[in-house]
Design a protein around this motif. Structure first.
Motif: not given
Length: 153
Positions: A69-85
């Motif tokens: 996930x890249x959080x396109x609508x959020x303030x933080x453009x410097x991080x990505x969320x990785x989820x394993x499942x």
């Protein structure tokens, strides 16, 4: 740092994301990665697609999946969320209907979504024919196991 998928920061980041990239492994060990619209519902992540999609085929033999996930609508453009499942292919009509209704509200019934639909109204018959010809629709359902914030490349 590994976090629980129900962590508040994780859930907020997912909420601020519009596209997820899902990665899976083919039976031959090749990686498949595709971007999809998604919906978070009752602790799971759902992505609508067709059964012929390489990732959908992959998870039918190997349920491990990674979501980015890249959080396109959020303030933080410097991080990505990785989820394993763990992923599964779902075709239950009641589940499909519930997710499709919520996805329509998320992607089409917003000011930007409605404006985009109006701008492309002449393309709707082609879009509809494309989806009718594809058939075999269902949902990739991912049950998150771990979450981790990474630095964006």
């Amino acid at each position: 740092m590994i976090r629980q998928p129900d962590d508040r920061a994780v859930q907020l980041f997912i909420k601020r994301s519009m596209i997820v990239r899902i990665a899976s492994l083919s039976p031959k060990g090749n990686a498949d990665v595709i971007p999809l619209w998604f919906l978070s519902d009752r602790g799971r992540i759902y992505m609508a697609t067709r059964s012929e999609n390489p990732v959908a085929r992959d998870i039918m033999t190997n349920p491990e999946a990674v979501l980015l996930f890249h959080g396109e609508r959020g303030p933080r453009k410097d991080r990505v969320l990785r989820i394993r499942g763990s992923a599964a292919w779902r075709t239950d009509p009641a589940l499909l209907r519930r997710i499709q209704i919520r996805a329509a509200a998320r992607y089409y019934l917003t000011p930007g979504g409605m404006w985009d639909t109006i701008k492309n109204i002449r393309k709707l018959p082609v879009w509809n024919r494309y989806h009718q010809e594809r058939g075999g629709g269902g949902l990739i359902e991912v049950t998150p196991e771990t979450a981790e914030f990474l630095r964006a490349p």
